[in-house]
Design a protein around this motif. Structure first.
Motif, PDB file in Angstrom:
ATOM      1  N   GLU A 190      54.636  26.935  85.061  1.00 30.29           N
ATOM      2  CA  GLU A 190      56.024  26.984  85.501  1.00 30.29           C
ATOM      3  C   GLU A 190      56.852  27.848  84.553  1.00 30.29           C
ATOM      4  OE1 GLU A 190      59.601  23.968  86.912  1.00 30.29           O
ATOM      5  OE2 GLU A 190      57.865  23.201  85.828  1.00 30.29           O
ATOM      6  N   LEU A 191      57.675  28.701  85.127  1.00 30.24           N
ATOM      7  CA  LEU A 191      58.516  29.585  84.320  1.00 30.24           C
ATOM      8  C   LEU A 191      59.664  28.795  83.704  1.00 30.24           C
ATOM      9  CD1 LEU A 191      58.789  32.654  86.740  1.00 30.24           C
ATOM     10  CD2 LEU A 191      57.340  32.447  84.720  1.00 30.24           C
ATOM     11  N   PRO A 192      60.128  29.189  82.497  1.00 28.76           N
ATOM     12  CA  PRO A 192      61.304  28.534  81.915  1.00 28.76           C
ATOM     13  C   PRO A 192      62.533  28.800  82.763  1.00 28.76           C
ATOM     14  CG  PRO A 192      60.686  30.475  80.639  1.00 28.76           C
ATOM     15  CD  PRO A 192      59.582  30.244  81.624  1.00 28.76           C
ATOM     16  N   SER A 193      63.431  27.842  82.794  1.00 33.22           N
ATOM     17  CA  SER A 193      64.620  27.952  83.637  1.00 33.22           C
ATOM     18  C   SER A 193      65.806  28.511  82.860  1.00 33.22           C
ATOM     19  CB  SER A 193      64.985  26.594  84.227  1.00 33.22           C
ATOM     20  OG  SER A 193      65.206  25.647  83.201  1.00 33.22           O
ATOM     21  N   LEU A 194      66.577  29.342  83.538  1.00 34.01           N
ATOM     22  CA  LEU A 194      67.771  29.970  82.962  1.00 34.01           C
ATOM     23  C   LEU A 194      68.969  29.641  83.837  1.00 34.01           C
ATOM     24  CD1 LEU A 194      69.234  31.990  81.031  1.00 34.01           C
ATOM     25  CD2 LEU A 194      68.577  33.802  82.642  1.00 34.01           C
ATOM     26  N   ALA A 195      69.989  29.048  83.241  1.00 34.67           N
ATOM     27  CA  ALA A 195      71.224  28.728  83.954  1.00 34.67           C
ATOM     28  C   ALA A 195      72.381  29.482  83.320  1.00 34.67           C
ATOM     29  CB  ALA A 195      71.490  27.220  83.916  1.00 34.67           C
ATOM     30  N   ILE A 216      65.704  31.461  87.652  1.00 33.07           N
ATOM     31  CA  ILE A 216      67.148  31.250  87.678  1.00 33.07           C
ATOM     32  C   ILE A 216      67.428  29.910  88.355  1.00 33.07           C
ATOM     33  CG2 ILE A 216      69.371  32.115  88.447  1.00 33.07           C
ATOM     34  CD1 ILE A 216      68.040  33.905  86.397  1.00 33.07           C
ATOM     35  N   SER A 217      67.938  28.970  87.587  1.00 32.13           N
ATOM     36  CA  SER A 217      68.205  27.636  88.131  1.00 32.13           C
ATOM     37  C   SER A 217      69.672  27.435  88.503  1.00 32.13           C
ATOM     38  CB  SER A 217      67.777  26.558  87.124  1.00 32.13           C
ATOM     39  OG  SER A 217      68.378  26.772  85.858  1.00 32.13           O
ATOM     40  N   HIS A 218      70.553  28.287  87.954  1.00 35.40           N
ATOM     41  CA  HIS A 218      71.978  28.211  88.293  1.00 35.40           C
ATOM     42  C   HIS A 218      72.645  29.482  87.809  1.00 35.40           C
ATOM     43  CE1 HIS A 218      76.244  27.128  88.005  1.00 35.40           C
ATOM     44  NE2 HIS A 218      75.995  26.150  88.845  1.00 35.40           N
ATOM     45  N   PHE A 219      73.140  30.294  88.741  1.00 33.60           N
ATOM     46  CA  PHE A 219      73.841  31.534  88.378  1.00 33.60           C
ATOM     47  C   PHE A 219      74.593  31.980  89.635  1.00 33.60           C
ATOM     48  CE2 PHE A 219      73.209  36.004  86.260  1.00 33.60           C
ATOM     49  CZ  PHE A 219      74.579  36.128  86.151  1.00 33.60           C
ATOM     50  N   LEU A 220      75.791  31.468  89.823  1.00 33.61           N
ATOM     51  CA  LEU A 220      76.502  31.639  91.088  1.00 33.61           C
ATOM     52  C   LEU A 220      76.947  33.067  91.340  1.00 33.61           C
ATOM     53  CD1 LEU A 220      78.606  28.349  91.245  1.00 33.61           C
ATOM     54  CD2 LEU A 220      76.349  28.845  92.200  1.00 33.61           C
ATOM     55  N   HIS A 277      67.724  22.325  81.897  1.00 34.63           N
ATOM     56  CA  HIS A 277      67.543  23.773  81.891  1.00 34.63           C
ATOM     57  C   HIS A 277      67.037  24.178  80.504  1.00 34.63           C
ATOM     58  CE1 HIS A 277      69.951  23.747  85.573  1.00 34.63           C
ATOM     59  NE2 HIS A 277      70.816  22.999  84.914  1.00 34.63           N
ATOM     60  N   ASP A 278      66.093  25.116  80.480  1.00 31.25           N
ATOM     61  CA  ASP A 278      65.570  25.561  79.191  1.00 31.25           C
ATOM     62  C   ASP A 278      66.622  26.336  78.399  1.00 31.25           C
ATOM     63  OD1 ASP A 278      62.760  24.631  79.172  1.00 31.25           O
ATOM     64  OD2 ASP A 278      62.625  25.856  80.970  1.00 31.25           O
ATOM     65  N   VAL A 279      67.323  27.235  79.066  1.00 31.93           N
ATOM     66  CA  VAL A 279      68.393  28.006  78.418  1.00 31.93           C
ATOM     67  C   VAL A 279      69.617  27.991  79.315  1.00 31.93           C
ATOM     68  CG1 VAL A 279      69.134  30.243  77.531  1.00 31.93           C
ATOM     69  CG2 VAL A 279      66.752  29.550  77.272  1.00 31.93           C
ATOM     70  N   SER A 280      70.752  27.673  78.742  1.00 32.20           N
ATOM     71  CA  SER A 280      72.026  27.790  79.450  1.00 32.20           C
ATOM     72  C   SER A 280      72.888  28.815  78.737  1.00 32.20           C
ATOM     73  CB  SER A 280      72.772  26.452  79.499  1.00 32.20           C
ATOM     74  OG  SER A 280      72.291  25.637  80.541  1.00 32.20           O
ATOM     75  N   ILE A 281      73.417  29.759  79.513  1.00 33.20           N
ATOM     76  CA  ILE A 281      74.357  30.754  79.001  1.00 33.20           C
ATOM     77  C   ILE A 281      75.734  30.386  79.533  1.00 33.20           C
ATOM     78  CG2 ILE A 281      75.038  33.185  79.065  1.00 33.20           C
ATOM     79  CD1 ILE A 281      72.090  33.897  79.366  1.00 33.20           C
ATOM     80  N   VAL A 282      76.696  30.248  78.635  1.00 33.27           N
ATOM     81  CA  VAL A 282      78.034  29.810  79.025  1.00 33.27           C
ATOM     82  C   VAL A 282      79.060  30.875  78.681  1.00 33.27           C
ATOM     83  CG1 VAL A 282      79.841  28.086  78.698  1.00 33.27           C
ATOM     84  CG2 VAL A 282      77.438  27.382  78.726  1.00 33.27           C
ATOM     85  N   GLU A 283      79.825  31.269  79.690  1.00 27.69           N
ATOM     86  CA  GLU A 283      80.943  32.195  79.493  1.00 27.69           C
ATOM     87  C   GLU A 283      82.252  31.433  79.696  1.00 27.69           C
ATOM     88  OE1 GLU A 283      81.909  36.334  81.583  1.00 27.69           O
ATOM     89  OE2 GLU A 283      82.566  34.640  82.770  1.00 27.69           O
ATOM     90  N   GLY A 284      83.260  31.755  78.902  1.00 24.98           N
ATOM     91  CA  GLY A 284      84.586  31.205  79.135  1.00 24.98           C
ATOM     92  C   GLY A 284      84.997  30.137  78.148  1.00 24.98           C
ATOM     93  N   SER A 285      86.289  29.885  78.092  1.00 23.22           N
ATOM     94  CA  SER A 285      86.844  28.883  77.186  1.00 23.22           C
ATOM     95  C   SER A 285      87.125  27.586  77.940  1.00 23.22           C
ATOM     96  CB  SER A 285      88.149  29.400  76.571  1.00 23.22           C
ATOM     97  OG  SER A 285      89.140  29.574  77.578  1.00 23.22           O
ATOM     98  N   VAL A 286      87.423  26.551  77.182  1.00 21.57           N
ATOM     99  CA  VAL A 286      87.745  25.242  77.754  1.00 21.57           C
ATOM    100  C   VAL A 286      89.266  25.110  77.836  1.00 21.57           C
ATOM    101  CG1 VAL A 286      87.584  22.752  77.404  1.00 21.57           C
ATOM    102  CG2 VAL A 286      85.614  24.221  76.888  1.00 21.57           C
ATOM    103  N   THR A 287      89.783  25.000  79.059  1.00 29.69           N
ATOM    104  CA  THR A 287      91.236  24.961  79.230  1.00 29.69           C
ATOM    105  C   THR A 287      91.714  23.820  80.123  1.00 29.69           C
ATOM    106  OG1 THR A 287      91.212  26.461  81.139  1.00 29.69           O
ATOM    107  CG2 THR A 287      91.387  27.469  78.956  1.00 29.69           C
ATOM    108  N   THR A 288      90.795  23.011  80.648  1.00 29.53           N
ATOM    109  CA  THR A 288      91.167  21.877  81.487  1.00 29.53           C
ATOM    110  C   THR A 288      90.353  20.652  81.093  1.00 29.53           C
ATOM    111  OG1 THR A 288      89.514  22.271  83.211  1.00 29.53           O
ATOM    112  CG2 THR A 288      91.620  23.451  83.426  1.00 29.53           C
TER     113      THR A 288
END
Length: 248
Positions: free
Chosen positions: A2-7, A37-41, A52-63
């Motif tokens: 199974e391939l590693p998952s990327l979100a 790719i397990s989550h990438f809208l 998820h093996d790797v999660s990449i997060v963009e953006g700041s926390v504002t809410t």
């Protein structure tokens, strides 16, 4: 096997750093064969549950919702990589941290009561543990590929932690501050861009944020000698990384 998952996840941001992954073009084709790719809208409607093996997060926390969401993502991610100025220092939207958000809402929105937001914009690391940070507005795709490649072969990524000045030296560029009297944040800015602005005779304006141990007080007299007044010095540090502690 199974391939590693990327979100890939979006918080408060412009999506530019997510799109940097798509800009990898040829490298992306090879990467697509090595991960799932397990989550990438931005790319697909596929939404798989964690972990998820790797999660990449963009953006700041504002809410408040984003506070809970980043905690959930951290709990289901083996490795958490935050990308871009918004995720690493709160982004340009962190200018709200110096003002009154309620007043902004009353001026901008017809019905401010419908808008829910925190009084501040904060980096992901203010809420959860982060494994790797990639700076920039937007990030440099080479650094993103380095982190993903390192993960796939089981090694630590090679990420710079020096100033933009070191990149100027490697490229053989003349110092724009010394030679031309051009204001430049290169001495206190985190490397990673390849000295893009000095390469075209512009001063660095700090989109990669402060380097570790940035000696900002020592740079301010140089900025003044290059013609900046106090108001201009304040403004040059209140752009993409306004809430970074070294610059705030």
């Amino acid at each position: 096997m199974e391939l590693p998952s990327l979100a890939v996840w979006k918080f408060t941001s412009c999506d530019g750093c997510q799109l940097t992954l798509l800009d990898c073009e040829d490298e992306l084709l090879e990467l697509a064969g090595r991960v799932r790719i397990s989550h990438f809208l931005e790319v697909s409607g596929v939404v798989e549950p964690g972990p998820h093996d790797v999660s990449i997060v963009e953006g700041s926390v504002t809410t408040e919702d984003e506070v809970e969401r980043i905690r959930s993502i951290r709990a289901q991610s083996r490795v958490l990589v935050v990308v871009g100025a918004c995720a690493t220092s709160g982004g340009i939207q962190a200018l709200r941290n110096f003002g009154d958000v309620a007043e902004f809402r009353s001026v901008v929105y017809a019905d401010p009561s419908l808008i829910e937001s925190l009084a501040t914009s904060t980096p992901i690391s203010a809420h959860v543990e982060v494994d790797y940070e990639l700076r920039g507005c937007p990030i440099d795709r080479r650094q993103l590929l380095e982190v993903l490649s390192a993960f796939l072969v089981g090694r630590e990524p090679d990420l710079p932690d020096t100033s933009v000045c070191t990149e100027c030296k490697r490229r053989g560029l003349t110092c724009v501050a010394v030679a031309d009297g051009t204001p430049c944040l290169g001495p206190v800015t985190h490397a990673g861009c390849g000295a893009l602005c000095p390469a075209v005779n512009r001063g660095c304006y700090g989109c990669f944020g402060p380097m570790t141990g940035a000696n900002v007080p020592a740079l301010i007299p140089l900025l003044r000698r290059c013609g900046m007044d106090d108001g201009e010095v304040d403004r040059v540090f209140r752009t993409f990384n306004a809430a970074a502690p070294e610059w705030a």
